[in-house]
Design a protein around this motif. Structure first.
Motif, PDB file in Angstrom:
ATOM      1  N   LYS A  30       0.829  -1.209   0.000  1.00  0.00           N
ATOM      2  CA  LYS A  30       0.000   0.000   0.000  1.00  0.00           C
ATOM      3  C   LYS A  30       0.859   1.254   0.000  1.00  0.00           C
ATOM      4  O   LYS A  30       0.553   2.219  -0.724  1.00  0.00           O
ATOM      5  CB  LYS A  30      -0.919  -0.025   1.225  1.00  0.00           C
ATOM      6  N   GLN A  31       1.919   1.264   0.778  1.00  0.00           N
ATOM      7  CA  GLN A  31       2.818   2.414   0.789  1.00  0.00           C
ATOM      8  C   GLN A  31       3.545   2.571  -0.537  1.00  0.00           C
ATOM      9  O   GLN A  31       3.766   3.687  -1.008  1.00  0.00           O
ATOM     10  CB  GLN A  31       3.809   2.272   1.925  1.00  0.00           C
ATOM     11  N   LEU A  32       3.926   1.454  -1.149  1.00  0.00           N
ATOM     12  CA  LEU A  32       4.592   1.541  -2.453  1.00  0.00           C
ATOM     13  C   LEU A  32       3.626   2.029  -3.528  1.00  0.00           C
ATOM     14  O   LEU A  32       4.015   2.795  -4.420  1.00  0.00           O
ATOM     15  CB  LEU A  32       5.166   0.180  -2.834  1.00  0.00           C
ATOM     16  N   ASN A  33       2.365   1.614  -3.452  1.00  0.00           N
ATOM     17  CA  ASN A  33       1.381   2.080  -4.436  1.00  0.00           C
ATOM     18  C   ASN A  33       1.076   3.568  -4.257  1.00  0.00           C
ATOM     19  O   ASN A  33       0.711   4.243  -5.231  1.00  0.00           O
ATOM     20  CB  ASN A  33       0.084   1.269  -4.303  1.00  0.00           C
ATOM     21  N   SER A  34       1.217   4.075  -3.044  1.00  0.00           N
ATOM     22  CA  SER A  34       0.962   5.496  -2.834  1.00  0.00           C
ATOM     23  C   SER A  34       2.040   6.377  -3.448  1.00  0.00           C
ATOM     24  O   SER A  34       1.848   7.589  -3.570  1.00  0.00           O
ATOM     25  CB  SER A  34       0.861   5.790  -1.330  1.00  0.00           C
ATOM     26  N   LEU A  35       3.194   5.792  -3.802  1.00  0.00           N
ATOM     27  CA  LEU A  35       4.272   6.580  -4.419  1.00  0.00           C
ATOM     28  C   LEU A  35       4.028   6.837  -5.899  1.00  0.00           C
ATOM     29  O   LEU A  35       4.742   7.638  -6.508  1.00  0.00           O
ATOM     30  CB  LEU A  35       5.607   5.866  -4.240  1.00  0.00           C
ATOM     31  N   THR A  36       3.065   6.151  -6.507  1.00  0.00           N
ATOM     32  CA  THR A  36       2.804   6.355  -7.924  1.00  0.00           C
ATOM     33  C   THR A  36       2.120   7.688  -8.162  1.00  0.00           C
ATOM     34  O   THR A  36       1.563   8.306  -7.234  1.00  0.00           O
ATOM     35  CB  THR A  36       1.940   5.216  -8.472  1.00  0.00           C
TER      36      THR A  36
END
Length: 199
Positions: free
Chosen positions: A191-197
């Motif tokens: 979820k945190q990695l997807n928020s970087l997009t």
């Protein structure tokens, strides 16, 4: 009726006066006048509207490009900020884990020294109790005190060795518990990695 009215109605002078009547009328390539074909002459107001529309379109294009560059700049800054935050958090928890290892190593090393020294003194006590020689002329109370002190030293040294081993194992296990349960590395989730997009 229209042609009759045009013949009967008095001809009004155009705004330019009599000279305007002598001017040649605009005509199509085929020779038919524009007024007779029903086409209107281009006016200055229409040209101004077209120019304003073109200027507005150019301004909107420039504004869109500016907003797009600003948006990409903001997104790049946000990505760099979040990446830096995650890296700093990982380094911070790495320092915490290193501090725990240092503290545990300090206790374990100290207990290992106590273990070695206690084992050496314990060996000396065993040698004294087994191979120790006392003169035959010594009084019995002195022999009793000697054997009692050697036995007490043996018991205390045995407890010291046992406690040092227990302290070393306990500190090592507690440090492992801290490292595995409380000071884990904050690995970012999906979820945190997807928020970087880009949003």
């Amino acid at each position: 009726l229209k042609s009759f009215w045009l013949r009967v109605a008095p001809r009004r002078a155009p705004p330019g006066g009599a000279a305007a009547l002598d001017r040649p009328r605009a005509s199509r390539p085929g020779g038919a006048p524009l007024e007779a074909s029903g086409a209107a002459l281009p006016s200055s107001g229409g040209a101004m509207v077209l120019m304003a529309a073109a200027a507005l379109a150019g301004g909107m294009t420039e504004l869109f490009d500016y907003n797009r560059k600003s948006y990409k700049f903001d997104q790049d800054q946000r990505l760099e900020r979040e990446t830096l935050r995650i890296n700093m958090q990982l380094k911070r928890f790495s320092l915490f884990r290193e501090d725990i290892r240092d503290l545990v190593k300090l206790t374990v090393d100290r207990m290992d020294i106590y273990h070695v020294v206690g084992a050496l003194f314990l060996q000396f006590c065993v040698v004294i109790l087994t191979k120790g020689r006392i003169q035959a002329a010594s009084p019995p109370f002195l022999l009793s005190l000697f054997l009692m002190t050697a036995a007490c030293a043996f018991i205390y040294l045995l407890l010291a060795v046992w406690m040092s081993v227990h302290a070393s194992i306990a500190s090592h296990s507690f440090g492992t518990k801290l490292l595995t349960r409380f000071v884990r590395l904050p690995i970012p989730s999906i979820k945190q990695l997807n928020s970087l997009t880009f949003k």
